[in-house]
Design an enzyme around this catalytic site. Structure first.
Site, short mmCIF file in Angstrom:
data_model
loop_
_atom_site.label_atom_id
_atom_site.label_comp_id
_atom_site.label_asym_id
_atom_site.label_seq_id
_atom_site.Cartn_x
_atom_site.Cartn_y
_atom_site.Cartn_z
N SER A 1 -10.16 19.55 -24.40
CA SER A 1 -10.57 20.16 -23.13
C SER A 1 -9.54 21.15 -22.59
O SER A 1 -8.35 20.85 -22.48
CB SER A 1 -10.81 19.08 -22.07
OG SER A 1 -11.07 19.71 -20.83
N THR B 1 -17.25 15.15 -18.85
CA THR B 1 -17.72 15.84 -20.05
C THR B 1 -18.29 14.83 -21.04
O THR B 1 -18.48 13.65 -20.70
CB THR B 1 -16.61 16.75 -20.63
OG1 THR B 1 -17.16 17.51 -21.69
CG2 THR B 1 -15.39 16.00 -21.12
N LYS C 1 -21.97 12.44 -19.09
CA LYS C 1 -22.61 13.20 -18.00
C LYS C 1 -23.79 12.46 -17.38
O LYS C 1 -24.13 12.69 -16.22
CB LYS C 1 -23.04 14.58 -18.50
CG LYS C 1 -21.85 15.49 -18.77
CD LYS C 1 -22.25 16.87 -19.22
CE LYS C 1 -21.00 17.70 -19.47
NZ LYS C 1 -21.28 19.08 -19.78
N ASN D 1 -21.59 16.95 -14.01
CA ASN D 1 -20.29 17.30 -14.57
C ASN D 1 -19.20 17.43 -13.49
O ASN D 1 -18.04 17.64 -13.82
CB ASN D 1 -20.36 18.57 -15.42
CG ASN D 1 -20.45 19.82 -14.58
OD1 ASN D 1 -20.96 19.79 -13.47
ND2 ASN D 1 -19.92 20.91 -15.10
N GLY E 1 -29.75 21.41 -31.30
CA GLY E 1 -28.99 20.33 -30.67
C GLY E 1 -29.71 19.77 -29.46
O GLY E 1 -30.56 20.44 -28.86
N GLY F 1 -25.41 16.47 -24.59
CA GLY F 1 -25.20 16.40 -23.14
C GLY F 1 -25.48 17.65 -22.34
O GLY F 1 -25.95 17.57 -21.21
N THR G 1 -31.18 14.31 -35.03
CA THR G 1 -31.88 13.08 -34.65
C THR G 1 -33.08 13.51 -33.79
O THR G 1 -32.94 13.77 -32.60
CB THR G 1 -30.95 12.16 -33.83
OG1 THR G 1 -29.70 12.07 -34.52
CG2 THR G 1 -31.54 10.79 -33.63
P1 ATR Z 1 -23.80 13.76 -27.43
O1 ATR Z 1 -24.85 13.79 -28.50
O2 ATR Z 1 -23.00 12.50 -27.37
O3 ATR Z 1 -24.27 14.22 -26.09
P2 ATR Z 1 -22.77 16.37 -27.89
O4 ATR Z 1 -21.45 16.84 -28.40
O5 ATR Z 1 -23.23 16.82 -26.56
O6 ATR Z 1 -22.70 14.80 -27.91
O7 ATR Z 1 -23.91 16.66 -28.93
C1 ATR Z 1 -23.66 16.80 -30.25
C2 ATR Z 1 -24.85 17.53 -30.86
O8 ATR Z 1 -24.46 18.01 -32.14
C3 ATR Z 1 -26.03 16.63 -31.08
O9 ATR Z 1 -27.21 17.38 -30.93
C4 ATR Z 1 -25.83 16.19 -32.52
O10 ATR Z 1 -26.98 15.78 -33.21
P3 ATR Z 1 -27.43 14.23 -33.19
O11 ATR Z 1 -28.14 14.03 -31.90
O12 ATR Z 1 -28.29 14.09 -34.37
O13 ATR Z 1 -26.15 13.42 -33.29
C5 ATR Z 1 -25.32 17.47 -33.13
N1 ATR Z 1 -24.58 17.24 -34.37
C6 ATR Z 1 -23.35 16.71 -34.51
N2 ATR Z 1 -22.99 16.67 -35.81
C7 ATR Z 1 -24.03 17.20 -36.51
C8 ATR Z 1 -24.28 17.43 -37.90
N3 ATR Z 1 -23.37 17.12 -38.85
N4 ATR Z 1 -25.46 17.99 -38.26
C9 ATR Z 1 -26.38 18.30 -37.33
N5 ATR Z 1 -26.21 18.10 -35.99
C10 ATR Z 1 -25.05 17.57 -35.59
#
Ligand code: ATR
Length: 264
Positions: free
Chosen positions: A14, A61, A65, A86, A125, A128, A151
């Site tokens: 950060s 962060t 959030k 935030n 994506g 958060g 996912t």
């Molecule tokens: P959080 O999911 O805890 O809110 P974030 O940093 O805000 O964290 O989000 C990470 C994003 O990057 C998510 O959309 C994540 O996908 P998943 O929901 O499937 O975890 C995506 N992400 C992280 N690593 C990835 C990878 N190797 N391939 C594809 N997407 C990825």
């Protein structure tokens, strides 16, 4: 001395302390801003320190959030609609949660030489910050928002909140005018496994990541003759809005401020 924190996990990356402490000095405010890595179980106790006036404000962060919301007394309309907070502040003895990511993203997009109204947006994506981006795009009257997440369920969950969304499978690449990387892919030099060779020109490639300033995703966009922008201004604008909420002063954003965030 007043005390402010940004809480998250991980938190090492950060740059909020650097930016806020710079503005605090510049405005002669007797306060300090630090980062604190916490676990979910620590949320309640750290927030209660705001009510006890041991802490004067908190930025939140990834990944907390949403998780902070049950411990707050009130939410701003934007925080309520996105279920994402935030910035936390004590007002009339109420803990109030704000969302400054929305204004940060909106201002950053408006600064660009790119007309977003009526455009087709593709978001990668569903983490958060994505509800805030969707909310802001909706207000800017885009024509369509398509979203894809590794996912899929998380993207489907967002659709229950934002009916405008069109969810597609991870790995598919639809036609778009603007593509936004809101995944963490690129923080550590990763490549996003999509074949962009047919996307054409005059598109906007926008990466929420600002450190590094030029991800592989943005490099790819540039190489194909498209506009590429990183998330630095979004980050600075969300911080400026939080600063204004806490201190009542609009910090000045100049080149020197942006330089602070380079090569860290
Ligand atoms: P959080 O999911 O805890 O809110 P974030 O940093 O805000 O964290 O989000 C990470 C994003 O990057 C998510 O959309 C994540 O996908 P998943 O929901 O499937 O975890 C995506 N992400 C992280 N690593 C990835 C990878 N190797 N391939 C594809 N997407 C990825």
């Amino acid at each position: 001395m007043k005390k402010y924190f940004v809480i998250g996990n991980p938190i090492d990356h950060s740059l909020s302390p650097k930016l806020h402490n710079y503005w605090l000095r510049e405005n002669n405010i007797n306060a300090i801003y630090e980062k604190k890595k916490i676990d979910e179980k620590d949320i309640q106790s750290i927030i209660s320190e705001i009510k006890e006036k041991k802490i004067n404000g908190i930025n939140v962060t990834v990944p907390f959030k949403k998780a902070v919301i049950p411990y707050l007394d009130k939410l701003s309309p934007e925080a309520e609609l996105t279920q994402s907070v935030n910035t936390i502040i004590l007002m009339d003895n109420n803990l109030v949660g704000y969302n400054t990511d929305i204004s940060g993203f909106t201002k950053a997009i408006k600064d660009l030489n790119f007309k977003i109204e009526g455009k087709k947006i593709f978001i990668l994506g569903a983490g958060g910050v994505v509800p805030s981006i969707i909310f802001a795009l909706n207000k800017m009257n885009v024509s369509e928002i398509i979203i894809s997440n590794r996912t899929r369920q998380k993207a489907d969950d967002l659709k229950t909140q934002f009916k405008i969304l069109n969810v597609i499978d991870w790995g598919d690449l639809p036609k778009f005018d603007v593509i936004i990387n809101a995944t963490s892919l690129g923080l550590n030099d990763e490549v996003i496994n999509l074949n962009f060779s047919d996307v054409g020109e005059n598109k906007l490639f926008y990466d929420v990541i600002y450190n590094p300033g030029l991800t592989n995703f943005l490099k790819e966009g540039k190489k194909l003759g498209n506009q590429s922008e990183n998330g630095k201004l979004m980050f600075v604008y969300q911080a400026a809005h939080a600063f204004k909420l806490w201190h009542g002063i609009e910090p000045i954003i100049k080149n020197e401020t942006l330089k602070l965030l380079e090569n860290d």
